[in-house]
Write an enzyme that holds these catalytic residues in place. Structure first.
Site, PDB file in Angstrom:
ATOM      1  N   GLU A 240     -71.632  65.780  58.388  1.00 13.28           N
ATOM      2  CA  GLU A 240     -72.256  64.552  58.867  1.00 13.28           C
ATOM      3  C   GLU A 240     -71.272  63.735  59.692  1.00 13.28           C
ATOM      4  OE1 GLU A 240     -74.604  63.224  60.372  1.00 13.28           O
ATOM      5  OE2 GLU A 240     -76.019  63.290  58.700  1.00 13.28           O
ATOM      6  N   ASP A 320     -80.267  64.519  60.295  1.00 13.11           N
ATOM      7  CA  ASP A 320     -81.218  63.480  60.680  1.00 13.11           C
ATOM      8  C   ASP A 320     -82.302  64.032  61.598  1.00 13.11           C
ATOM      9  OD1 ASP A 320     -79.716  63.926  62.927  1.00 13.11           O
ATOM     10  OD2 ASP A 320     -79.115  61.840  63.231  1.00 13.11           O
TER      11      ASP A 320
END
Length: 521
Positions: A240, A320
């Site tokens: 991430e 995401d």
């Protein structure tokens, strides 16, 4: 009570010992050249279980990942009526029953709507919904990536931009600094530099919730932290807010220039969730694994040590739902705990043993599944064959002394016509999932996207050679235009017309081809 406990412990130890012995046999068999079928009795999740790091997720469209598995691999949905069908195995521990998909989808198209988890955790992947960075995804076309595995014609998963799969409610997947390992078999020929072709641990809400909330393998040509060496594609860790090749983000290993255009790649990541992660890759068709990084968690930013994984599983997008990437997926697993290097090596040996991209067993005809080369018949060019070069179809001389690359570029696998099963399409031998298609009348090699336009552009209908020799191939959607070579490029061309390649001079010869045995072995 004592007897029951002792018996259970003994049983588990015996099972683990037998699985470990089977994995060792796999490695030794490959090393001494025993035929592949004898070297594949212990499958990846058997190996990892024996090493004390059982699979908590096991996904594949191609084959079983446990020797005892006999359930469904994936689900397809057809466009004509919305009906769905689960695609299973030919035998327990074996290969996908692709014929069941072909029969169910005949006369229409299908997409993949679910990829079943073969582990007892039932972490099945379905088409991904909208996220912080992308709209809801669509399912991948079920027939976009035909491939031979273990001597069987099966299908892989070909991801184009806007496609992805996910499970936000899982069982057993590492969370909050837990240790885990994972691998996937992918392809170095179907990649791009967009975010993010991932497989692994992701957020449960389809949003970026901060550093360390992902732990997934990434494969592509996106260089997040400079410098990256070579052209890629690279095996990286999507933790991430960064694709990491080391604890510093950027590559600290100048010899890691990427995998290159290997048609099949094993990509591997393992992470103890606290202070260490490692990246490996290998050619899924031969050889072992190479470690490109093994060291501390990222130190160029906070939040990665310990990790904060949330335990969702993502395939084909970022955490995401950043979904601009492309990629290929054939199989992958996630484990509880960090597998040993020996277990990783045994799994790689098993992957190699099944023969991804092996010969189809048929050559020299227009029967679907046959491997062929297409030779020109014009008197000037009887040693020239259609081959791809820089994504474009050309004709060039191919002989017994040509390079292996040239021979592979001039070899095609005949597939049922993507728009009409009575015609044919031509899949590249060394770029799985890429087909010959026309665009602005010129023939190109491109990945199959599943659109109606692509299907029609990549379908050709054989007829007797226009010169009376060989075979001519009419464009499905421009039936008066035939595959023709002109000035060493390849087009669909009419017999006379406004384009230079429509010249009537030698048109009948230039549109007639000999379907020959393939140049690639």
């Amino acid at each position: 009570m004592y007897s029951h406990v002792y018996s259970g412990v003994y049983s588990r130890l015996r099972t683990a010992a037998l699985a470990a012995l089977s994995a060792l046999v796999t490695v030794l068999a490959l090393a001494v050249g025993i035929p592949q079928a004898q070297a594949a009795s212990s499958l990846p999740c058997d190996v990892y279980a024996a090493a004390g790091t059982p699979c908590v997720a096991a996904h594949s469209l191609a084959r079983a990942l446990y020797s005892s598995y006999n359930g469904s691999l994936y689900q397809v949905q057809r466009a004509s009526d919305g009906a769905t069908k689960d695609i299973g195995l030919l035998t327990a521990g074996g290969y996908a029953n692709a014929a069941a998909q072909d029969s169910f989808c005949a006369g229409t198209t299908c997409i993949i709507t679910k990829i079943y988890d073969q582990s007892s955790r039932h972490n099945d992947l379905t088409v991904e919904g909208a996220g912080g960075a992308g709209a809801a995804d669509v399912g991948a076309p079920a027939d976009a990536l035909p491939v031979t595995v273990g001597g069987h014609q099966v299908y892989g998963l070909e991801i184009s931009a806007g496609m992805g799969y996910r499970d936000n409610s899982t069982s057993g997947v590492a969370t909050n600094g837990g240790a885990e390992g994972m691998y996937m078999v992918t392809s170095g020929t179907h990649v791009n530099g967009s975010c993010c072709f991932d497989y692994g641990n992701a957020e449960t809400n389809n949003k970026d919730t901060g550093n360390g909330h992902m732990d997934a393998i990434n494969f592509g040509t996106e260089c997040w932290f400079s410098p990256c060496y070579g052209q890629g594609p690279w095996v990286q860790a999507d933790l991430e807010n960064g694709l990491f090749q080391s604890n510093l983000g950027y590559s600290t290993n100048s010899s890691n220039t990427g995998t290159g255009a290997l048609p099949f790649v094993t990509a591997l990541l393992k992470n103890n969730g606290q202070n260490h992660f490692a990246l490996k890759w290998g050619n899924a068709q031969s050889g072992g694994l190479t470690t490109t990084y093994s060291g501390s968690e990222p130190t160029n930013a906070g939040g990665y040590s310990p990790m904060h994984q949330e335990g969702a599983i993502v395939l084909g997008t970022g955490g995401d739902n950043s979904n601009g990437s492309i990629g290929s997926f054939f199989e992958g697993v996630m484990t509880s705990g960090i597998p040993t290097d020996a277990a990783d090596n045994s799994v790689q040996a098993n992957i190699v043993s099944v023969g991804y991209g092996g010969a189809t067993g048929s050559t020299g005809t227009l029967t679907p599944g046959s491997e062929i080369s297409l030779r020109a018949t014009t008197s000037c060019c009887t040693s020239d064959y259609i081959r791809h070069q820089n994504n474009t179809a050309v004709v060039s001389a191919i002989t017994s002394s040509s390079s292996a690359l040239d021979k592979n570029d001039a070899t095609w696998i005949v597939r049922r016509g993507l728009a009409d099963a009575s015609c044919v399409s031509f899949e590249s031998r060394n770029y799985p999932g890429d087909f010959l298609r026309h665009y602005n009348y010129q023939l190109l090699r491109q990945p199959m996207t599943g659109t109606t336009q692509f299907r029609q552009d990549a379908t050709f209908c054989p007829t007797t050679g226009k010169s009376g020799t060989g075979t001519s191939f009419a464009s499905y959607n421009y039936p008066t235009k035939f595959i023709r070579h002109y000035d060493y490029n390849v087009y669909i061309a009419s017999d006379g017309g406004s384009n230079t390649w429509d010249s009537a001079t030698s048109w009948t010869d230039d549109t007639s081809w000999v379907v020959s045995a393939p140049w690639a072995p």
